[in-house]
Write a protein that holds these residues in place. Structure first.
Motif, PDB file in Angstrom:
ATOM      1  N   VAL A  56       0.846  -1.201   0.000  1.00  0.00           N
ATOM      2  CA  VAL A  56       0.000   0.000   0.000  1.00  0.00           C
ATOM      3  C   VAL A  56       0.882   1.254   0.000  1.00  0.00           C
ATOM      4  CG1 VAL A  56      -1.676   1.329   1.353  1.00  0.00           C
ATOM      5  CG2 VAL A  56      -1.988  -1.142   1.051  1.00  0.00           C
ATOM      6  N   LEU A  59       2.278   1.839  -3.458  1.00  0.00           N
ATOM      7  CA  LEU A  59       1.273   2.369  -4.388  1.00  0.00           C
ATOM      8  C   LEU A  59       0.982   3.846  -4.110  1.00  0.00           C
ATOM      9  CD1 LEU A  59      -0.954  -0.812  -4.413  1.00  0.00           C
ATOM     10  CD2 LEU A  59       0.097   0.226  -6.442  1.00  0.00           C
ATOM     11  N   GLN A  60       1.100   4.245  -2.866  1.00  0.00           N
ATOM     12  CA  GLN A  60       0.895   5.658  -2.530  1.00  0.00           C
ATOM     13  C   GLN A  60       2.117   6.500  -2.915  1.00  0.00           C
ATOM     14  OE1 GLN A  60      -0.408   4.716   1.733  1.00  0.00           O
ATOM     15  NE2 GLN A  60      -1.665   6.495   1.258  1.00  0.00           N
ATOM     16  N   HIS A  65      -1.265   6.978  -5.643  1.00  0.00           N
ATOM     17  CA  HIS A  65      -2.653   6.591  -5.363  1.00  0.00           C
ATOM     18  C   HIS A  65      -3.012   7.008  -3.940  1.00  0.00           C
ATOM     19  CE1 HIS A  65      -3.242   4.444  -9.062  1.00  0.00           C
ATOM     20  NE2 HIS A  65      -2.196   3.680  -8.856  1.00  0.00           N
ATOM     21  N   ASP A  66      -4.298   7.340  -3.727  1.00  0.00           N
ATOM     22  CA  ASP A  66      -4.730   7.631  -2.358  1.00  0.00           C
ATOM     23  C   ASP A  66      -4.880   6.309  -1.594  1.00  0.00           C
ATOM     24  OD1 ASP A  66      -7.273   6.531  -2.894  1.00  0.00           O
ATOM     25  OD2 ASP A  66      -8.057   8.471  -3.556  1.00  0.00           O
ATOM     26  N   THR A  69      -7.614   3.764  -2.877  1.00  0.00           N
ATOM     27  CA  THR A  69      -7.281   3.147  -4.165  1.00  0.00           C
ATOM     28  C   THR A  69      -6.106   2.198  -4.011  1.00  0.00           C
ATOM     29  OG1 THR A  69      -8.014   5.190  -5.231  1.00  0.00           O
ATOM     30  CG2 THR A  69      -6.748   3.649  -6.584  1.00  0.00           C
ATOM     31  N   ALA A  70      -5.087   2.632  -3.244  1.00  0.00           N
ATOM     32  CA  ALA A  70      -3.909   1.784  -3.040  1.00  0.00           C
ATOM     33  C   ALA A  70      -4.315   0.476  -2.357  1.00  0.00           C
ATOM     34  CB  ALA A  70      -2.872   2.535  -2.203  1.00  0.00           C
ATOM     35  N   THR A  71      -5.208   0.551  -1.388  1.00  0.00           N
ATOM     36  CA  THR A  71      -5.653  -0.655  -0.684  1.00  0.00           C
ATOM     37  C   THR A  71      -6.416  -1.579  -1.635  1.00  0.00           C
ATOM     38  OG1 THR A  71      -5.785   0.615   1.367  1.00  0.00           O
ATOM     39  CG2 THR A  71      -6.958  -1.490   1.314  1.00  0.00           C
ATOM     40  N   MET A  74      -3.899  -3.222  -3.966  1.00  0.00           N
ATOM     41  CA  MET A  74      -3.124  -4.237  -3.244  1.00  0.00           C
ATOM     42  C   MET A  74      -3.953  -5.510  -3.070  1.00  0.00           C
ATOM     43  SD  MET A  74      -2.807  -5.846  -0.147  1.00  0.00           S
ATOM     44  CE  MET A  74      -3.725  -4.790   0.973  1.00  0.00           C
ATOM     45  N   CYS A  85      -0.347  -0.903 -11.537  1.00  0.00           N
ATOM     46  CA  CYS A  85      -0.128   0.274 -10.682  1.00  0.00           C
ATOM     47  C   CYS A  85      -0.346   1.562 -11.454  1.00  0.00           C
ATOM     48  CB  CYS A  85       1.299   0.290 -10.162  1.00  0.00           C
ATOM     49  SG  CYS A  85       1.804  -1.242  -9.400  1.00  0.00           S
TER      50      CYS A  85
END
Ligand code: TYC
Length: 118
Positions: A56, A59-60, A65-66, A69-71, A74, A85
């Motif tokens: 996560v 991805l942030q 990503h916020d 979205t990242a969660t 993932m 990604c």
């Protein structure tokens, strides 16, 4: 009218379809086609060891990503084995892969990051 003509201008002095006095003139049009640059997906692959929180964070931090979205991304990777990604030009995608792999290795995680033509 577009800003740029679709053909380069003809050379001055010789109208199309004519030869000069000794018959040697060749007037040629070259139609130039420029393909748009190819795009590349950067993907993360699932493994059994990298902590979810680390993925996560990646991805942030590296893909902007916020948290929500990242969660979601993932969890998609966790369930499906891989996930996108982001999509980038070739150079940017290659740089993201290098940065993510370096961060994962520094943290001691086996996380795999790859790029594929989109
Ligand atoms: N499967 C990992 C776990 O259960 C989490 C994970 C998600 C790892 C995505 C990698 O790209 C990945 N801790």
């Amino acid at each position: 009218m577009p800003d740029f003509p679709s053909q380069p201008p003809m050379p001055p002095g010789l109208p199309p379809g004519r030869e000069d006095a000794d018959g040697t003139a060749t007037v040629e049009r070259l139609t130039q086609k420029t393909e748009p640059p190819r795009l590349y997906q950067v993907l993360l692959l699932n493994d059994d060891f990298t902590p979810m929180e680390f993925v996560v964070m990646v991805l942030q931090e590296y893909f902007r990503h916020d948290l929500d979205t990242a969660t979601q991304i993932m969890l998609k990777i966790h369930h499906d084995g891989r996930g996108v990604c982001g999509v980038f030009s070739k150079d940017v995608a290659a740089t993201k892969v290098e940065l993510v792999l370096a961060a994962a290795r520094r943290a001691g995680h086996p996380l795999q990051c790859i790029m594929e033509a989109a």
